[in-house]
Write an enzyme that holds these catalytic residues in place. Sequence first.
Site, mmCIF file in Angstrom:
data_model
loop_
_atom_site.group_PDB
_atom_site.id
_atom_site.type_symbol
_atom_site.label_atom_id
_atom_site.label_comp_id
_atom_site.label_asym_id
_atom_site.label_seq_id
_atom_site.Cartn_x
_atom_site.Cartn_y
_atom_site.Cartn_z
ATOM 1 N N GLU A 73 31.510 -13.930 64.697
ATOM 2 C CA GLU A 73 30.837 -15.102 65.275
ATOM 3 C C GLU A 73 30.432 -14.802 66.710
ATOM 4 O O GLU A 73 31.205 -14.262 67.488
ATOM 5 C CB GLU A 73 31.752 -16.330 65.232
ATOM 6 C CG GLU A 73 31.003 -17.587 65.625
ATOM 7 C CD GLU A 73 31.825 -18.840 65.398
ATOM 8 O OE1 GLU A 73 32.085 -19.157 64.223
ATOM 9 O OE2 GLU A 73 32.194 -19.484 66.399
ATOM 10 N N ASP A 112 40.361 -21.489 60.757
ATOM 11 C CA ASP A 112 39.957 -20.131 61.160
ATOM 12 C C ASP A 112 39.801 -19.215 59.947
ATOM 13 O O ASP A 112 38.972 -18.308 59.954
ATOM 14 C CB ASP A 112 40.995 -19.536 62.119
ATOM 15 C CG ASP A 112 41.446 -20.539 63.157
ATOM 16 O OD1 ASP A 112 40.935 -20.522 64.266
ATOM 17 O OD2 ASP A 112 42.305 -21.379 62.804
ATOM 18 N N ASP A 138 36.512 -14.624 62.728
ATOM 19 C CA ASP A 138 36.370 -15.822 63.562
ATOM 20 C C ASP A 138 37.230 -15.569 64.800
ATOM 21 O O ASP A 138 38.449 -15.736 64.755
ATOM 22 C CB ASP A 138 36.854 -17.058 62.801
ATOM 23 C CG ASP A 138 36.669 -18.325 63.616
ATOM 24 O OD1 ASP A 138 35.759 -18.375 64.457
ATOM 25 O OD2 ASP A 138 37.448 -19.278 63.408
#
Lengths: 189, 189
Positions: A68, A141, A7
């Site tokens: 991501e 996160d 992330d």
Amino acid sequence: VRILGVDPGLTRCGLGVIEAGRSRSVSLVDVTVARSATHDEVPARLKAIADAFDAALDEHRPDAVALERVFAQQNVRTVMGTAQISGVVMVTAARRGIPVALYTPSEVKAAVTGNGRADKAQVGFMVAKLLGLQAIPGPADAADALAIAIAHAWRGGVNTVTADAAGTGHATAAQRRWADAEKAARKRG
Amino acid sequence: VRILGVDPGLTRCGLGVIEAGRSRSVSLVDVTVARSATHDEVPARLKAIADAFDAALDEHRPDAVALERVFAQQNVRTVMGTAQISGVVMVTAARRGIPVALYTPSEVKAAVTGNGRADKAQVGFMVAKLLGLQAIPGPADAADALAIAIAHAWRGGVNTVTADAAGTGHATAAQRRWADAEKAARKRG
């Protein structure tokens, strides 16, 4: 198959490692959140995160990195740092010959919760449930990095719904919901 | 002082090396444009540019890297790749202990031409003139990389207008115009 989900972020960068087996089984290997000091210069901050990512690759030797996908439409103040981290992650993986797969936030949410618009709490709840954890990994996160890794395990072809462990081709109701959500997410692109 | 200017980009990345001496003298050392194939995956494209940047650092051992600052307001299609390259450049320099300075496009234009809104042709013309080149370096990414390096040589404190070679403190009309343009660019931030 070992997957490192990332992330990306300049202040906090989630690094979640899972092992994906048959029948959509996933288990937690490790999860950490790399941080950089906001008062440091950007090159030093990027280096702090890059060093943590390198250390995770050294320690866990993943078969794939799932990252991501960043959109320029997101918060302008944070998007540049996130894009910079993504670049560092992709180059580092490419230099080690590790494939990188990119997923949009809605693809990740759809894969893990069945709803591409799920909120953070729902994603965290499902991550804990799917990995058999007693508590939701924090901060967000950490849970997000694990969700990205799980999304890759399922969407990346480790196992499909119709080729489950028993080889029966029968999917549970939950698996069918996941498959439908994944299809819908793919159509939205 | 040797300066490597970088005009970051995923398809074309300008890498311009100059030597900055006293009295604002600047000379060309090398200029190249690193490229990546648009049909390749992003990690491989980032790696191609990163490898070229590493090679330039190995060959020229610059004292500083000057990099164009990327804004999210720019073209959304290209800004993410540009930000990713910037991240890679900053981490690579940080790991080698080389300082990185960031300049906005208008700061670079103001430093080189005296006009923060100068067009590409004017920037190219002045870069050729200042470096004593017979022709404008091409493509534009090459001239821009050199302009960024020159901007750093002058704004980074190698020499200031009031501490010129003769130590007289007298500035030429052109130097005063530059100084004024630089001040104006700083105010605009």
